[in-house]
Design an enzyme around this catalytic site. Structure first.
Site, PDB file in Angstrom:
ATOM      1  CB  SER A  13      -8.086-106.601  30.574  1.00 46.99           C
ATOM      2  OG  SER A  13      -6.715-106.264  30.469  1.00 46.99           O
TER       3      SER A  13
ATOM      4  CG  ASP B 275      -7.781 -98.054  30.223  1.00 46.57           C
ATOM      5  OD1 ASP B 275      -6.757 -98.647  29.829  1.00 46.57           O
ATOM      6  OD2 ASP B 275      -8.749 -98.663  30.731  1.00 46.57           O
TER       7      ASP B 275
ATOM      8  CG  HIS C 122      -7.076-102.014  29.099  1.00 48.19           C
ATOM      9  ND1 HIS C 122      -7.235-101.408  30.330  1.00 48.19           N
ATOM     10  CD2 HIS C 122      -6.888-103.340  29.357  1.00 48.19           C
ATOM     11  CE1 HIS C 122      -7.147-102.317  31.289  1.00 48.19           C
ATOM     12  NE2 HIS C 122      -6.936-103.500  30.719  1.00 48.19           N
TER      13      HIS C 122
END
Length: 385
Positions: free
Chosen positions: A56, A345, A348
């Site tokens: 990610s 978040d 991340h």
């Protein structure tokens, strides 16, 4: 990275018509951005393509197109709000490291492999990364695109290039391309996020991850890849999502941080060994672990106001992975200015953080704060024919 597979079984969320409309609009918007950013044609003989693999930290939206849950997707607001104005599938408020690298290399935004549409857009490179992916096939298996499958996707592109450009020209382009890789974080965080114990020792676990990554690199090399850029694994135990798992005090989750440290040492050893033993192998290794720690410990020094709490989420440090309200926990808070935060978040980073990292990766060796290890920075790799 992502939350518990146990939770995932409880809740599989389908995207509503309105969410689909927002996502579709974002694809159209991105196509315009990409065209505006394109400084040369992918068929140009001198183009140096960018191939992107991993998790990610680099996924530009491949998980939008697979059958998974919102735990592994970011195609809903407020993701993407800062730069794109719409969600794109990137786990950030805006662009990722790979987006900035493409810009610095005068390339368009590199499209996800699974994104439908004009294949011409993929002549400057392809993004194969998948949020939640690991070097181990077992890591969040069935919900993400593993590194092994990403390699299979790359082989499909390589075959298409051979058809389009011919064997010799395709071989030159594959050799000239830069391969950017971020992998390992999910392999080490998943046992903690899913509340499972490792069945083997920590050192054995790291050895298997590094072994799979070694095989992957050799496969790319065998096809013709020569220039590699790596991000090492950040201090996972200090991420908000893992810190809240620690009940007794506010310190980082020690075992998760230890696994990251062990991985990074093994990765560095592997790459320097390959440099000595594998003809033509060139690499750049960015110490994301140390760079992130510096910013967390001294946020104001790097232009941030908050070094531990996430911009989007809920709970202590906003460590609950609820950003956007479409996951298990619906409640979330959103900060006023993501640029003030290191974490977007609980798992991340913000566009501002990624941009700082991209600058270090691109310019490493020429800046006092450089944390690039190895004989090349990414800029140098793009210059080598």
């Amino acid at each position: 990275m992502r939350k518990s597979t146990i939770m995932e079984k409880v809740m599989k969320i389908t995207i509503s018509f309105s969410s689909f409309f927002i996502f579709s609009s974002s694809i159209l918007f991105l196509a315009g951005k990409s065209a505006a950013n394109l400084s040369y044609d992918g068929e140009n003989d001198n183009v140096t393509a960018l191939f992107i693999f991993g998790d990610s930290f680099l996924d530009a939206g491949n998980n939008n197109y697979i059958n998974t849950s919102t735990l592994d997707q970011a195609n809903f607001p407020p993701y993407g709000q800062t730069f794109f104005g719409l969600p794109t599938g990137r786990f950030s408020d805006g662009r990722l490291i790979s987006d900035f690298i493409a810009e610095y290399a005068k390339l368009p935004l590199i499209p996800p492999f699974l994104e439908p549409g004009d294949s011409q857009k993929k002549l400057c490179g392809v993004n194969f990364a998948s949020a939640g992916a690991g070097a181990l096939v077992e890591t969040f298996q069935g919900s993400v695109i593993s590194l092994r499958t990403q390699l299979d996707h790359y082989k499909k592109v390589e075959r298409l290039w051979r058809i389009k450009f011919g064997k010799e020209e395709s071989k030159k382009r594959i050799s000239r391309a830069v391969y950017l890789i971020s992998i390992g974080s999910n392999d080490y965080s998943s046992p903690f996020l899913t509340n499972q114990s490792l069945s083997i020792s920590m050192s054995q676990h790291v050895d298997i991850v590094i072994g799979n990554l070694t095989t992957f690199i050799h496969e790319i090399y065998k096809i013709g890849g020569r220039k590699f850029g790596f991000l090492n694994v950040p201090d996972l135990g200090c991420f908000p999502a893992l810190r809240i798992l620690k009940q007794k005090n506010d310190s980082c989750l020690r075992d998760a941080s230890r696994l990251a440290t062990m991985h990074n040492k093994a990765l560095s050893n592997l790459l320097f060994k390959m440099q000595r033993q594998v003809k033509g192998f060139k690499f750049s290794l960015f110490d994301m672990n140390k760079s992130l720690k510096r910013r967390m410990h001294h946020p104001s020094k790097f232009g941030f106001k908050e070094g531990e709490e996430a911009c989007c989420g809920t709970g202590k440090w906003r460590g609950v992975f609820s950003c956007g309200g479409k996951r298990i926990v619906k409640e979330y808070k959103l900060c006023e200015n993501p640029d003030d935060y290191i974490f977007w978040d609980s798992l991340h980073l913000t566009q501002n953080t990624y941009k700082q990292f991209a600058n270090l990766i691109w310019n490493g060796g020429h800046m006092s704060d450089s944390l690039v290890v190895g004989p090349y920075n990414i800029n140098s790799l793009f210059q080598i024919s």
